[in-house]
Design a protein around this motif. Structure first.
Motif, PDB file in Angstrom:
ATOM      1  N   ALA A   2       2.584   7.940   2.363  1.00 33.29           N
ATOM      2  CA  ALA A   2       2.719   6.476   2.302  1.00 33.29           C
ATOM      3  C   ALA A   2       2.231   5.837   3.607  1.00 33.29           C
ATOM      4  CB  ALA A   2       4.176   6.098   2.018  1.00 33.29           C
ATOM      5  N   VAL A   3       2.513   6.493   4.727  1.00 28.00           N
ATOM      6  CA  VAL A   3       2.071   5.952   6.018  1.00 28.00           C
ATOM      7  C   VAL A   3       0.540   5.987   6.104  1.00 28.00           C
ATOM      8  CG1 VAL A   3       2.191   6.211   8.536  1.00 28.00           C
ATOM      9  CG2 VAL A   3       4.246   6.573   7.155  1.00 28.00           C
ATOM     10  N   ALA A   4      -0.050   7.063   5.592  1.00 28.12           N
ATOM     11  CA  ALA A   4      -1.524   7.145   5.601  1.00 28.12           C
ATOM     12  C   ALA A   4      -2.122   6.007   4.767  1.00 28.12           C
ATOM     13  CB  ALA A   4      -1.972   8.504   5.066  1.00 28.12           C
ATOM     14  N   ALA A  60       0.855  -1.205   0.000  1.00 25.68           N
ATOM     15  CA  ALA A  60       0.000   0.000   0.000  1.00 25.68           C
ATOM     16  C   ALA A  60       0.886   1.249   0.000  1.00 25.68           C
ATOM     17  CB  ALA A  60      -0.922  -0.008   1.213  1.00 25.68           C
ATOM     18  N   ALA A  61       1.960   1.222   0.795  1.00 22.32           N
ATOM     19  CA  ALA A  61       2.888   2.358   0.848  1.00 22.32           C
ATOM     20  C   ALA A  61       3.506   2.598  -0.529  1.00 22.32           C
ATOM     21  CB  ALA A  61       3.985   2.096   1.874  1.00 22.32           C
ATOM     22  N   ARG A  62       3.873   1.497  -1.169  1.00 22.63           N
ATOM     23  CA  ARG A  62       4.553   1.563  -2.467  1.00 22.63           C
ATOM     24  C   ARG A  62       3.716   2.276  -3.531  1.00 22.63           C
ATOM     25  NH1 ARG A  62       6.543  -1.801  -6.432  1.00 22.63           N
ATOM     26  NH2 ARG A  62       4.667  -3.049  -6.537  1.00 22.63           N
ATOM     27  N   SER A 110       9.571  10.269  -6.662  1.00 27.22           N
ATOM     28  CA  SER A 110      10.881   9.954  -6.067  1.00 27.22           C
ATOM     29  C   SER A 110      10.812   8.815  -5.039  1.00 27.22           C
ATOM     30  CB  SER A 110      11.468  11.200  -5.408  1.00 27.22           C
ATOM     31  OG  SER A 110      10.539  11.714  -4.471  1.00 27.22           O
ATOM     32  N   GLN A 111       9.639   8.542  -4.498  1.00 32.62           N
ATOM     33  CA  GLN A 111       9.429   7.407  -3.576  1.00 32.62           C
ATOM     34  C   GLN A 111      10.524   7.316  -2.504  1.00 32.62           C
ATOM     35  OE1 GLN A 111       8.397   3.848  -6.158  1.00 32.62           O
ATOM     36  NE2 GLN A 111       8.643   5.386  -7.781  1.00 32.62           N
ATOM     37  N   PRO A 112      10.723   8.384  -1.733  1.00 28.91           N
ATOM     38  CA  PRO A 112      11.844   8.394  -0.785  1.00 28.91           C
ATOM     39  C   PRO A 112      11.619   7.561   0.475  1.00 28.91           C
ATOM     40  CG  PRO A 112      10.580  10.398  -0.550  1.00 28.91           C
ATOM     41  CD  PRO A 112       9.940   9.637  -1.676  1.00 28.91           C
ATOM     42  N   TRP A 113      10.493   6.880   0.591  1.00 28.69           N
ATOM     43  CA  TRP A 113      10.199   6.108   1.799  1.00 28.69           C
ATOM     44  C   TRP A 113      11.049   4.850   1.889  1.00 28.69           C
ATOM     45  CZ3 TRP A 113       5.893   7.883  -1.203  1.00 28.69           C
ATOM     46  CH2 TRP A 113       5.649   7.116  -2.352  1.00 28.69           C
ATOM     47  N   ARG A 114      11.463   4.559   3.104  1.00 27.41           N
ATOM     48  CA  ARG A 114      12.174   3.312   3.412  1.00 27.41           C
ATOM     49  C   ARG A 114      11.593   2.832   4.742  1.00 27.41           C
ATOM     50  NH1 ARG A 114      13.277   4.833  -0.955  1.00 27.41           N
ATOM     51  NH2 ARG A 114      15.323   5.427  -1.790  1.00 27.41           N
ATOM     52  N   PHE A 115      11.498   1.510   4.905  1.00 30.14           N
ATOM     53  CA  PHE A 115      10.842   0.981   6.102  1.00 30.14           C
ATOM     54  C   PHE A 115      11.696  -0.098   6.767  1.00 30.14           C
ATOM     55  CE2 PHE A 115       7.598   2.314   3.037  1.00 30.14           C
ATOM     56  CZ  PHE A 115       6.924   3.262   3.789  1.00 30.14           C
ATOM     57  N   ALA A 116      11.787  -0.024   8.067  1.00 32.59           N
ATOM     58  CA  ALA A 116      12.433  -1.096   8.838  1.00 32.59           C
ATOM     59  C   ALA A 116      11.340  -1.711   9.712  1.00 32.59           C
ATOM     60  CB  ALA A 116      13.551  -0.525   9.701  1.00 32.59           C
TER      61      ALA A 116
END
Ligand SMILES: Cc1cc2nc3c(=O)[nH]c(=O)nc-3n(C[C@H](O)[C@H](O)[C@H](O)COP(=O)(O)O)c2cc1C
Length: 207
Positions: free
Chosen positions: A141-143, A35-37, A45-51
């Protein structure tokens, strides 16, 4: 399982801070990251990264006074997704997009100048200034993840109160990777959703 409408997900989503012991599986995590993707981002630019943190030791550590001002409920969240912005990648991918738009004449000349000056400004901006745009993109993305979680019957809570330096060290994150928020995820353990107080339409519509 029947799917909810977007309207239902928006209406039903609320911050959940109490979870059952049921773990969150890889498939559920993948669904959330998917969903974030799909979220929109500046110049794509899709700067999100997730751990993704699921081990009990790290969750207990996050729940301490030093890391999250003792938000103890976090140790019972089966998964904590550390939502980050890669501020180097953000500029690099924005530059690549601007180059691609220009090469392929996807924009008229005047808006193209706007894109180029936007990218040039971000290139020269300090990391602190870049964080504004990075965090904005990650927030969307978090939303998306929160709404998808609601659709899946999961509960989430955005956590903004945490010690970024300690978390970055623990996860060995690069200097240019900034943490925007933690997203606690789990199966809700609550009798009923809390009543949400919201400003009226008149208060938020200013023109
Ligand atoms: C930027 C931001 C920071 C937040 N930080 C925290 C936090 O550190 N701890 C927490 O329990 N809730 C946190 N929340 C959740 C808010 O308290 C919650 O969204 C708000 O009270 C509205 O309630 P609702 O989410 O149930 O609609 C945060 C929410 C946002 C958007």
């Amino acid at each position: 399982m029947t799917s909810k409408s977007v309207k239902q997900c928006i209406e039903q989503r609320h911050s959940v801070r109490s979870f059952t012991d049921e773990p969150i599986g890889d498939i559920e995590i993948q669904e959330l990251l998917e969903a974030a993707r799909q979220a929109p981002s500046s110049l794509n630019s899709q700067p999100w990264r997730f751990a993704v943190i699921t081990d009990q030791g790290t969750r207990d550590w996050i729940a301490t006074k030093e890391v999250s001002h003792k938000q103890s409920w976090l140790s019972k969240a089966p998964a904590i997704i550390v939502c980050c912005a890669d501020l180097e990648g953000y500029v690099r991918d924005s530059q690549a997009a601007a180059f691609f738009y220009k090469e392929n004449k996807l924009f008229d000349p005047e808006p193209m100048k706007g894109v180029e000056s936007y990218v040039a400004r971000e290139e020269t901006n300090s990391m602190a200034a870049r964080f504004g745009a990075g965090a904005m993109n990650v927030g969307i993305a978090v939303a998306f993840m929160m709404l998808r979680a609601t659709d899946m019957g999961l509960g989430t809570c955005w956590v903004g109160m945490f010690d970024e330096e300690q978390l970055k060290n623990k996860l060995s994150l690069a200097e240019e990777t900034r943490i925007v928020c933690l997203l606690a995820v789990g199966h809700p353990d609550e009798d009923q959703a809390p009543i949400r107080s919201r400003k009226s339409l008149e208060e938020i519509r200013i023109a």
